[in-house]
Design a protein around this motif. Structure first.
Motif, PDB file in Angstrom:
ATOM      1  N   GLU A 183      -3.144  -0.066  14.688  1.00 60.03           N
ATOM      2  CA  GLU A 183      -2.477  -1.362  14.537  1.00 60.03           C
ATOM      3  C   GLU A 183      -1.625  -1.607  15.783  1.00 60.03           C
ATOM      4  N   ILE A 184      -1.122  -2.848  15.914  1.00 57.59           N
ATOM      5  CA  ILE A 184      -0.193  -3.168  17.005  1.00 57.59           C
ATOM      6  C   ILE A 184       1.253  -3.082  16.529  1.00 57.59           C
ATOM      7  N   TYR A 185       1.460  -2.537  15.342  1.00 57.43           N
ATOM      8  CA  TYR A 185       2.808  -2.335  14.808  1.00 57.43           C
ATOM      9  C   TYR A 185       2.866  -0.948  14.172  1.00 57.43           C
ATOM     10  N   LYS A 186       4.067  -0.425  13.997  1.00 60.33           N
ATOM     11  CA  LYS A 186       4.233   0.897  13.386  1.00 60.33           C
ATOM     12  C   LYS A 186       3.922   0.817  11.900  1.00 60.33           C
ATOM     13  N   PHE A 187       3.186   1.800  11.423  1.00 60.69           N
ATOM     14  CA  PHE A 187       2.814   1.824  10.011  1.00 60.69           C
ATOM     15  C   PHE A 187       3.028   3.197   9.383  1.00 60.69           C
ATOM     16  N   ASP A 188       3.761   4.063  10.092  1.00 62.40           N
ATOM     17  CA  ASP A 188       3.875   5.437   9.637  1.00 62.40           C
ATOM     18  C   ASP A 188       4.686   5.602   8.353  1.00 62.40           C
ATOM     19  N   ASP A 189       5.416   4.553   7.933  1.00 69.71           N
ATOM     20  CA  ASP A 189       6.138   4.644   6.670  1.00 69.71           C
ATOM     21  C   ASP A 189       5.591   3.674   5.627  1.00 69.71           C
ATOM     22  N   GLN A 190       4.421   3.086   5.898  1.00 76.14           N
ATOM     23  CA  GLN A 190       3.812   2.156   4.950  1.00 76.14           C
ATOM     24  C   GLN A 190       3.053   2.941   3.890  1.00 76.14           C
ATOM     25  N   ALA A 191       3.338   2.648   2.632  1.00 75.07           N
ATOM     26  CA  ALA A 191       2.736   3.397   1.539  1.00 75.07           C
ATOM     27  C   ALA A 191       1.525   2.701   0.931  1.00 75.07           C
ATOM     28  N   VAL A 192       1.633   1.394   0.678  1.00 70.98           N
ATOM     29  CA  VAL A 192       0.557   0.689  -0.017  1.00 70.98           C
ATOM     30  C   VAL A 192       0.207  -0.601   0.712  1.00 70.98           C
ATOM     31  N   GLN A 193      -0.976  -1.133   0.386  1.00 66.47           N
ATOM     32  CA  GLN A 193      -1.404  -2.400   0.947  1.00 66.47           C
ATOM     33  C   GLN A 193      -0.570  -3.539   0.386  1.00 66.47           C
ATOM     34  N   ALA A 194      -0.479  -4.622   1.149  1.00 61.88           N
ATOM     35  CA  ALA A 194       0.290  -5.779   0.701  1.00 61.88           C
ATOM     36  C   ALA A 194      -0.392  -6.495  -0.458  1.00 61.88           C
ATOM     37  N   GLU A 195      -1.732  -6.558  -0.423  1.00 67.09           N
ATOM     38  CA  GLU A 195      -2.435  -7.274  -1.479  1.00 67.09           C
ATOM     39  C   GLU A 195      -2.382  -6.477  -2.790  1.00 67.09           C
ATOM     40  N   ALA A 196      -2.401  -7.206  -3.905  1.00 71.01           N
ATOM     41  CA  ALA A 196      -2.235  -6.578  -5.208  1.00 71.01           C
ATOM     42  C   ALA A 196      -3.545  -6.106  -5.830  1.00 71.01           C
ATOM     43  N   ALA A 197      -4.680  -6.357  -5.171  1.00 66.82           N
ATOM     44  CA  ALA A 197      -5.982  -5.989  -5.737  1.00 66.82           C
ATOM     45  C   ALA A 197      -6.097  -4.477  -5.897  1.00 66.82           C
ATOM     46  N   PRO A 198      -6.790  -4.016  -6.951  1.00 65.43           N
ATOM     47  CA  PRO A 198      -6.982  -2.567  -7.124  1.00 65.43           C
ATOM     48  C   PRO A 198      -7.741  -1.966  -5.945  1.00 65.43           C
ATOM     49  N   HIS A 199      -7.407  -0.766  -5.601  1.00 61.44           N
ATOM     50  CA  HIS A 199      -8.082  -0.060  -4.520  1.00 61.44           C
ATOM     51  C   HIS A 199      -8.655   1.232  -5.099  1.00 61.44           C
ATOM     52  N   ARG A 200      -9.777   1.096  -5.765  1.00 60.08           N
ATOM     53  CA  ARG A 200     -10.406   2.247  -6.404  1.00 60.08           C
ATOM     54  C   ARG A 200     -11.921   2.097  -6.373  1.00 60.08           C
ATOM     55  N   LYS A 201     -12.611   3.235  -6.451  1.00 57.55           N
ATOM     56  CA  LYS A 201     -14.056   3.283  -6.611  1.00 57.55           C
ATOM     57  C   LYS A 201     -14.359   4.260  -7.732  1.00 57.55           C
TER      58      LYS A 201
END
Length: 303
Positions: free
Chosen positions: A132-150
């Motif tokens: 990314e062009i920004y720091k993301f090392d403390d980001q835990a989850v995606q911004a969107e609320a959609a489930p992220h599973r398979k």
């Protein structure tokens, strides 16, 4: 004549040995490159039209993964019009160094299908790669609320017992994993009641998350993955963590210890995760005995 015959025999045996070694290496190698999730993010940017401009950084990361057996690397670099581009890769710790590199190479190749994005995030069973062009090392989850599973498309035959074993094992991983130092990684195996089947599971946070952020991420992933049961396997993925279970093994079966020490009520704090893994021969909940493999860095501690 006898000396020449013996020399030929030695050479033949050496060739056989090398061939057998190569065959064994091929059969045991598994970089786990099943693609779980890919996201090309942001507005197209001309600086990333040709990802060859990042090849030197990928090569540097590859050398680190190969030489240090770290399973993790992060880079910050200036690129084009952007003062800083951040790159992170992390492998599951049960992968060998060669398999980690293999997964990384596959991710880099897949990354080239997002050539005009200012960011990308690719997750495999064995690793993830993100820039990314920004720091993301403390980001835990995606911004969107959609489930992220398979979820798997087949249900386990012993649904009641299997469901209980999976749910308990995932709940224990959610609690225990954030308290583990050096990568917040835990692999586990639980026997299904009746002894005719087992459940294998793994949880991992990105190495830069603190305990509370790791806990938050795994809670979200756990709640997503909960809906896969009673499927025979399932995966939940966030930008900061990964949670997987299966009825078939995907890590070494002998990497198990008791996790009772991690399942207590207290937190060790963001800067003081507990490296000690507890003592005892095992634990049982609802009749489902399980032992957990905790792998810290490249050291496996067994009891």
């Amino acid at each position: 004549m006898k000396i020449r015959w013996w020399s030929c025999w030695q050479r033949l045996m050496m060739v056989v040995f090398v061939v057998v070694a190569l065959i064994l290496d091929m059969t045991t190698s598994d970089p786990q490159i099943y693609l779980i999730h890919k996201a090309c993010s942001g507005t197209p940017a001309s600086v990333f039209t040709n990802l060859n401009s990042m090849d030197s950084f990928f090569a540097d990361i590859r050398r680190e993964l190969s030489n240090k057996d770290t399973h993790y690397a992060i880079r910050e670099t200036a690129l084009g019009d952007f003062p800083t581009v951040y790159i992170m890769v992390q492998c599951r710790i049960y992968l060998s160094a060669a398999d980690c590199v293999g997964c990384f190479d596959t991710a880099v190749s897949e990354l080239r299908t997002c050539p005009s994005s200012i960011g990308a995030h690719i997750t495999y069973d064995g690793c993830f790669l993100r820039y990314e062009i920004y720091k993301f090392d403390d980001q835990a989850v995606q911004a969107e609320a959609a489930p992220h599973r398979k979820c798997g498309n087949q249900s386990e035959s012993q649904a009641t017992a299997f469901n209980a074993a999976v749910k308990q094992l995932l709940a224990d991983l959610k609690v225990a994993t954030p308290k583990i130092i050096n990568g917040s990684f835990a692999a586990a195996k639980s026997e299904v009641a009746g002894g005719s089947a087992a459940v294998y599971a793994v949880a991992q946070c990105i190495k830069t998350l603190n305990e509370s952020r790791c806990q938050y991420c795994l809670t979200v992933a756990h709640d997503d993955l909960y809906y896969c049961v009673p499927a025979a396997y399932g995966r939940a993925f966030e930008v900061g963590c990964f949670l997987r279970y299966s009825k078939t093994p995907f890590f070494a079966d002998n990497q198990t210890i008791n996790i009772t020490h991690f399942l207590g009520g207290g937190s060790t704090g963001d800067n003081g995760r507990t490296p000690f893994l507890g003592e005892g021969s095992g634990s049982a909940r609802d009749g489902n005995k399980h032992r957990l493999a905790i792998i810290i860095g490249n050291i496996i501690i067994e009891k």
